[in-house]
Design a protein around this motif. Structure first.
Motif, PDB file in Angstrom:
ATOM      1  N   LEU A  96     -72.154 -43.233  30.809  1.00  0.00           N
ATOM      2  CA  LEU A  96     -73.513 -42.828  30.477  1.00  0.00           C
ATOM      3  C   LEU A  96     -73.474 -42.008  29.206  1.00  0.00           C
ATOM      4  CD1 LEU A  96     -74.767 -42.114  34.018  1.00  0.00           C
ATOM      5  CD2 LEU A  96     -76.112 -43.357  32.363  1.00  0.00           C
ATOM      6  N   LEU A 140     -80.684 -34.737  31.076  1.00  0.00           N
ATOM      7  CA  LEU A 140     -81.875 -35.046  30.300  1.00  0.00           C
ATOM      8  C   LEU A 140     -83.002 -34.181  30.822  1.00  0.00           C
ATOM      9  CD1 LEU A 140     -83.345 -36.908  28.238  1.00  0.00           C
ATOM     10  CD2 LEU A 140     -83.847 -38.436  30.151  1.00  0.00           C
ATOM     11  N   SER A 143     -89.154 -41.172  29.784  1.00  0.00           N
ATOM     12  CA  SER A 143     -87.718 -40.857  29.828  1.00  0.00           C
ATOM     13  C   SER A 143     -86.922 -42.117  29.525  1.00  0.00           C
ATOM     14  CB  SER A 143     -87.311 -40.369  31.227  1.00  0.00           C
ATOM     15  OG  SER A 143     -88.074 -39.277  31.646  1.00  0.00           O
ATOM     16  N   ILE A 182     -82.848 -43.366  29.813  1.00  0.00           N
ATOM     17  CA  ILE A 182     -81.470 -43.092  30.216  1.00  0.00           C
ATOM     18  C   ILE A 182     -80.633 -44.291  29.792  1.00  0.00           C
ATOM     19  CG2 ILE A 182     -79.932 -42.494  32.116  1.00  0.00           C
ATOM     20  CD1 ILE A 182     -82.545 -41.803  33.709  1.00  0.00           C
ATOM     21  N   CYS A 190     -76.809 -46.409  29.237  1.00  0.00           N
ATOM     22  CA  CYS A 190     -75.553 -46.693  29.921  1.00  0.00           C
ATOM     23  C   CYS A 190     -74.802 -47.757  29.133  1.00  0.00           C
ATOM     24  CB  CYS A 190     -75.877 -47.184  31.333  1.00  0.00           C
ATOM     25  SG  CYS A 190     -74.454 -47.542  32.356  1.00  0.00           S
ATOM     26  N   SER A 229     -80.414 -49.747  29.512  1.00  0.00           N
ATOM     27  CA  SER A 229     -81.180 -48.512  29.564  1.00  0.00           C
ATOM     28  C   SER A 229     -82.242 -48.611  30.646  1.00  0.00           C
ATOM     29  CB  SER A 229     -81.827 -48.204  28.218  1.00  0.00           C
ATOM     30  OG  SER A 229     -82.790 -49.186  27.907  1.00  0.00           O
ATOM     31  N   TYR A 271     -79.503 -40.111  38.034  1.00  0.00           N
ATOM     32  CA  TYR A 271     -79.664 -41.556  37.863  1.00  0.00           C
ATOM     33  C   TYR A 271     -78.319 -42.182  37.504  1.00  0.00           C
ATOM     34  CZ  TYR A 271     -84.657 -40.833  38.101  1.00  0.00           C
ATOM     35  OH  TYR A 271     -85.913 -40.500  38.547  1.00  0.00           O
ATOM     36  N   THR A 289     -76.711 -39.397  35.168  1.00  0.00           N
ATOM     37  CA  THR A 289     -77.490 -38.524  34.296  1.00  0.00           C
ATOM     38  C   THR A 289     -78.453 -37.741  35.155  1.00  0.00           C
ATOM     39  OG1 THR A 289     -77.383 -39.931  32.328  1.00  0.00           O
ATOM     40  CG2 THR A 289     -79.260 -38.443  32.493  1.00  0.00           C
ATOM     41  N   VAL A 295     -81.687 -35.852  35.550  1.00  0.00           N
ATOM     42  CA  VAL A 295     -82.988 -35.739  34.890  1.00  0.00           C
ATOM     43  C   VAL A 295     -83.755 -34.585  35.499  1.00  0.00           C
ATOM     44  CG1 VAL A 295     -85.203 -36.878  34.499  1.00  0.00           C
ATOM     45  CG2 VAL A 295     -83.073 -38.188  34.293  1.00  0.00           C
TER      46      VAL A 295
END
Lengths: 114, 109
Positions: free
Chosen positions: B6, B11, B19, B21, B23, B74, B88, B103, B105
């Motif tokens: 990640l 975040l 948002s 995220i 990877c 993502s 996540y 991650t 959040v």
């Protein structure tokens, strides 16, 4: 309705003891798994079973022995517990083996070794 | 074997904002990808998946994008809400699911 259920939720025990964690799924899935999540949240597969047959054994010490009495249950027995076994253990299930289907997880068993 | 990473371990996002995220994965033969959400004290919960024959898939307030060329995927969450606060994970399938590190959040009110 709980789809994947594990017992116990918490397990605190002494080093050297033997303990078991039970898992049951009511989703009718063919494949079940055990994962270990460490303190950094890293999640790694330990075993998978498909219709009671062992499919994946990811270099787990032989102190860990999974047992699947039927395809809805996958239990994990751990002998001679060590400090490094402290973690959260998750059971999961999915439809089919090797198929591209999401795995559904239980809420984990938090194992603490004193 | 598959290696999954990640880009950001944490975040922080304002409530109502979007948002993203990210990877990365290593095995170009991987053909199935899943995003999971894990709340405190719970197991990972399936959010959305995508197969390698697609590059975008949408769910309720979530979108997954897959770029096989650079081996990147993502998760986009629209109009982030306080209930989206969680860890996540992306997971990549070759013969087994390999998970990224997660991650965390945090949604600011």
């Amino acid at each position: 309705d709980t789809a994947v259920s594990q017992t116990p939720k918490y397990l605190v025990t002494q080093m050297g003891n033997d303990k078991s964690i039970k898992c049951e799924q009511n989703l009718g899935h063919d494949t079940m798994y055990w994962y270990k999540q460490d303190s950094k949240k890293f999640l790694k597969i330990m075993f998978s079973y498909n219709n009671k047959e062992l499919i994946i054994n990811e270099t787990v010490p032989n102190r860990f022995s999974p047992k699947s009495p039927d395809k809805a249950h996958l239990n994990l027995h751990i002998n001679s517990l060590e400090l490094g076994d402290s973690a959260v253990y998750f059971c999961a299930s999915s439809q089919g083996e090797g198929e591209r289907q999401p795995q559904h997880f239980g809420d984990g068993t938090r194992l603490s070794i004193l | 074997g598959e290696s999954v990473g990640l880009h950001l371990p944490t975040l922080s996002v304002q409530e109502g904002d979007n948002s993203i995220i990210n990877c990365a994965y290593s095995n170009s033969a991987s053909d199935y990808f899943i995003w999971y959400k894990q709340e405190s004290g719970k197991g990972p919960q399936f959010i959305i998946d995508i197969r390698s024959n697609m590059d975008k898939r949408q769910g309720q307030r979530v979108t997954v994008l897959l770029n096989k060329t650079v081996k990147h995927l993502s998760l986009q969450i629209a109009a982030t809400q306080p209930g989206d606060s969680a860890v996540y994970f992306c997971a990549v399938f070759d013969y087994k699911l390999s998970f990224g590190a997660g991650t965390t959040v945090t949604v600011r009110a």
